[in-house]
Design an enzyme around this catalytic site. Structure first.
Site, PDB file in Angstrom:
ATOM      1  N   GLU A 177       0.828  -1.219   0.000  1.00  0.00           N
ATOM      2  CA  GLU A 177       0.000   0.000   0.000  1.00  0.00           C
ATOM      3  C   GLU A 177       0.859   1.264   0.000  1.00  0.00           C
ATOM      4  OE1 GLU A 177      -1.275   2.088   3.266  1.00  0.00           O
ATOM      5  OE2 GLU A 177      -1.352   0.344   4.613  1.00  0.00           O
ATOM      6  N   LYS A 185      -5.474  10.735   0.762  1.00  0.00           N
ATOM      7  CA  LYS A 185      -5.497   9.393   1.367  1.00  0.00           C
ATOM      8  C   LYS A 185      -6.807   8.760   0.917  1.00  0.00           C
ATOM      9  CE  LYS A 185      -6.193   7.196   5.883  1.00  0.00           C
ATOM     10  NZ  LYS A 185      -6.340   7.418   7.331  1.00  0.00           N
ATOM     11  N   SER A 235     -13.274   1.619  10.220  1.00  0.00           N
ATOM     12  CA  SER A 235     -12.498   1.710   8.981  1.00  0.00           C
ATOM     13  C   SER A 235     -13.129   0.916   7.837  1.00  0.00           C
ATOM     14  CB  SER A 235     -11.081   1.190   9.233  1.00  0.00           C
ATOM     15  OG  SER A 235     -10.352   1.221   8.022  1.00  0.00           O
ATOM     16  N   ALA A 236     -13.047   1.499   6.653  1.00  0.00           N
ATOM     17  CA  ALA A 236     -13.509   0.817   5.433  1.00  0.00           C
ATOM     18  C   ALA A 236     -12.657  -0.423   5.158  1.00  0.00           C
ATOM     19  CB  ALA A 236     -13.437   1.774   4.248  1.00  0.00           C
ATOM     20  N   ASP A 237     -11.517  -0.543   5.841  1.00  0.00           N
ATOM     21  CA  ASP A 237     -10.695  -1.749   5.679  1.00  0.00           C
ATOM     22  C   ASP A 237     -11.513  -2.997   6.039  1.00  0.00           C
ATOM     23  OD1 ASP A 237      -8.702   0.053   5.179  1.00  0.00           O
ATOM     24  OD2 ASP A 237      -7.524  -0.389   6.977  1.00  0.00           O
ATOM     25  N   VAL A 243      -5.570   0.396   3.030  1.00  0.00           N
ATOM     26  CA  VAL A 243      -5.755  -1.053   2.897  1.00  0.00           C
ATOM     27  C   VAL A 243      -6.976  -1.355   2.025  1.00  0.00           C
ATOM     28  CG1 VAL A 243      -6.374  -3.165   4.165  1.00  0.00           C
ATOM     29  CG2 VAL A 243      -4.557  -1.668   5.026  1.00  0.00           C
ATOM     30  N   LYS A 251      -3.604  -1.278  15.741  1.00  0.00           N
ATOM     31  CA  LYS A 251      -3.090  -0.552  16.899  1.00  0.00           C
ATOM     32  C   LYS A 251      -4.067  -0.612  18.073  1.00  0.00           C
ATOM     33  CE  LYS A 251      -2.193   3.135  14.728  1.00  0.00           C
ATOM     34  NZ  LYS A 251      -2.274   2.512  13.411  1.00  0.00           N
ATOM     35  N   ASP A 265     -16.915   5.512  13.706  1.00  0.00           N
ATOM     36  CA  ASP A 265     -15.680   5.525  12.928  1.00  0.00           C
ATOM     37  C   ASP A 265     -15.145   4.098  12.837  1.00  0.00           C
ATOM     38  OD1 ASP A 265     -13.266   5.892  11.700  1.00  0.00           O
ATOM     39  OD2 ASP A 265     -12.645   7.593  12.938  1.00  0.00           O
TER      40      ASP A 265
HETATM   41  N1  PSU Z   1      -2.297   1.667  10.552  1.00  0.00           N
HETATM   42  C1  PSU Z   1      -1.017   2.028  10.707  1.00  0.00           C
HETATM   43  N2  PSU Z   1      -0.426   2.814   9.779  1.00  0.00           N
HETATM   44  C2  PSU Z   1      -1.100   3.261   8.678  1.00  0.00           C
HETATM   45  C3  PSU Z   1      -2.460   2.846   8.522  1.00  0.00           C
HETATM   46  C4  PSU Z   1      -3.002   2.058   9.472  1.00  0.00           C
HETATM   47  O1  PSU Z   1      -0.414   1.665  11.682  1.00  0.00           O
HETATM   48  O2  PSU Z   1      -0.531   3.993   7.872  1.00  0.00           O
HETATM   49  C5  PSU Z   1      -3.229   3.295   7.321  1.00  0.00           C
HETATM   50  C6  PSU Z   1      -3.580   2.115   6.413  1.00  0.00           C
HETATM   51  O3  PSU Z   1      -3.493   2.564   5.081  1.00  0.00           O
HETATM   52  C7  PSU Z   1      -5.018   1.824   6.765  1.00  0.00           C
HETATM   53  C8  PSU Z   1      -5.517   3.196   7.071  1.00  0.00           C
HETATM   54  O4  PSU Z   1      -5.746   1.216   5.726  1.00  0.00           O
HETATM   55  O5  PSU Z   1      -4.471   3.842   7.754  1.00  0.00           O
HETATM   56  C9  PSU Z   1      -6.779   3.178   7.889  1.00  0.00           C
HETATM   57  O6  PSU Z   1      -7.268   4.472   7.958  1.00  0.00           O
HETATM   58  P1  PSU Z   1      -8.699   4.773   8.583  1.00  0.00           P
HETATM   59  O7  PSU Z   1      -8.531   4.417  10.054  1.00  0.00           O
HETATM   60  O8  PSU Z   1      -8.897   6.228   8.348  1.00  0.00           O
HETATM   61  O9  PSU Z   1      -9.653   3.887   7.913  1.00  0.00           O
HETATM   62 MN    MN Z   2     -12.063   6.265   9.956  1.00  0.00          MN
END
Ligand code: PSU
Ligand code: MN
Length: 399
Positions: free
Chosen positions: A28, A89, A143-145, A109, A162, A141
């Site tokens: 990624e 992003k 994540s879309a992951d 992701v 994390k 909130d």
């Molecule tokens: N976790 C990390 N480092 C990162 C990310 C996640 O420790 O850089 C990034 C990844 O690209 C993950 C994204 O898909 O953050 C998730 O963002 P959000 O929580 O906004 O969905």
């Molecule tokens: Mn988010």
């Protein structure tokens, strides 16, 4: 047929590997553009590519390059991305806007999985996945992951998520969505900077080939993505109390500064590195590269006939369905001519009638190079038809 057909552009190296049925590992770009500071970001990006190659697979870093969804950045592009400012992003939600409006975007992701799958790549390495944040403040909130994992059959190799996230809820959501968490030599869900300990994984595997079998069996019965959770080596893990302190402070600072949404993860990562004197950054770097190494191993195993099944084993897993590309692909033709313009628009090249790469009839060539006798398209958007006899020739993608 959509009015605006868009195809992932592949680097010559990635196109070649896919056409030959060789293992490819997606990487990624959000961690390059937003997750890590300069110059560590470029070092890590390159290190990942190096270990994937050393493991016998081809690396494919994914991004939206000025509107072109790209699977396999060149080294020059990696360097440019690592140094660029104003890069979006992009999660799955943002793909359409980034492509349709010609933006430069790093993929998270979720978006990386989407594009990897579109190109026919099945294994992807990253640092950590996003997850469910803590209620009540961030109850929505999520994540879309997680939703992308539910629907897109790509194996995501990561060091868990994390502990700043609500991990029990993240695990519950994954279960609801039918996403297996495969523990690589661990019984518990890793927590990024530490090996974790409180949450069980779906199954533990001892080898890359066992992981490949679990993933193959999951996909064979209509499953989407899966997580291969690879804990940070003990020696590099950060003590729980030091981590908890830093997290609390970082969280409080984020709240005070009003940082939320997509900016939250990058903010917390930077703060944590500052608060631990760079120790989280070192851990982050090690775990990302560690994951890329394991991903290459799994990709190589998946590429073997039997998808990780060991010969004569009664538990033989079903093989993965043949790699399938959901869209026609484009190939840019040299390191000096990566896609730079607006997205490829126009009639799609030969839709795939076959489910197998080896019989894929055409790749697109988006450069204006005119020396190739196979070029048949319009100027500037030439198409090259690959005769069957040359398809396994490594020169085809560069021709
Ligand atoms: N976790 C990390 N480092 C990162 C990310 C996640 O420790 O850089 C990034 C990844 O690209 C993950 C994204 O898909 O953050 C998730 O963002 P959000 O929580 O906004 O969905
Ligand atoms: Mn988010």
């Amino acid at each position: 047929m959509p009015a605006f057909p868009v195809r992932p552009a592949l680097s010559p190296e990635v196109a070649d590997a896919l056409l030959r049925g060789r293992p490819v590992v997606a990487l990624e770009s959000t961690l390059i553009a937003h997750g890590l500071p300069r110059p560590v970001n470029l070092h890590v990006a390159r290190e990942c590519e190096t270990v994937v190659r050393a493991g016998g697979a081809t690396p494919a870093t994914v991004a939206i390059w000025n509107g072109v969804p790209t699977v396999g950045l060149t080294d020059a592009q990696l360097a440019e991305l690592a140094d660029a400012t104003g890069v979006l992003k992009a999660s799955r939600r943002d793909l359409g806007a980034a492509i349709g409006l010609g933006k430069m975007a790093a993929t998270t992701v979720s978006a990386t999985m989407t594009l990897a799958h579109a190109a026919g790549v099945r294994v992807f390495a990253t640092g950590g996945i996003g997850g469910a944040h803590r209620p009540p403040a961030a109850a929505w909130d999520i994540s879309a992951d997680l939703t992308e994992l539910a629907r897109t059959p790509v194996l995501v190799v990561c060091a868990g998520a994390k502990s700043i996230l609500d991990l029990p809820r993240t695990i519950e959501v994954l279960e609801t969505l039918g996403v297996p968490v495969i523990g690589y030599r661990t019984d518990v869900f890793p927590e990024f900077y530490s090996r974790g300990g409180s949450l069980p994984v779906t199954a533990r595997v001892e080898s890359a080939s066992e992981a490949a079998r679990v993933f193959a069996a999951h996909v064979a019965f209509g499953g989407g993505g899966a997580i291969l959770a690879n804990p940070l080596p003990d020696a590099d893990a950060i003590a729980a109390d030091e981590l908890a302190d830093a997290m609390r402070t970082a969280e409080a600072e984020a709240e005070r500064a009003g940082v939320g949404g997509a900016k939250l993860t990058p903010f917390l990562l930077a703060k944590m590195a500052e608060l631990t004197g760079g120790r989280t950054l070192t851990a982050n770097r090690i775990l990302i590269v560690n994951n890329a190494k394991l991903a290459a191993e799994v990709a190589v195993t998946l590429g073997e006939p039997g998808a990780g099944a060991t010969g004569g084993d009664a538990r033989r897993a079903p093989t993965l369905p043949a790699r399938r590309q959901r869209y026609p692909i484009s190939v840019f033709t040299s390191t000096t001519s990566p896609p730079t313009a607006s997205p490829t628009v126009g009639p799609c090249i030969s839709p795939r009638s076959s489910r197998n790469h080896a019989t894929t009839p055409a790749v697109a060539n988006r450069t204006t190079a005119s020396t190739n006798p196979h070029h048949t398209g319009r100027a500037g958007r030439r198409r090259v038809r690959v005769p069957p006899a040359t398809r396994s020739n490594s020169s085809l993608a560069r021709s």
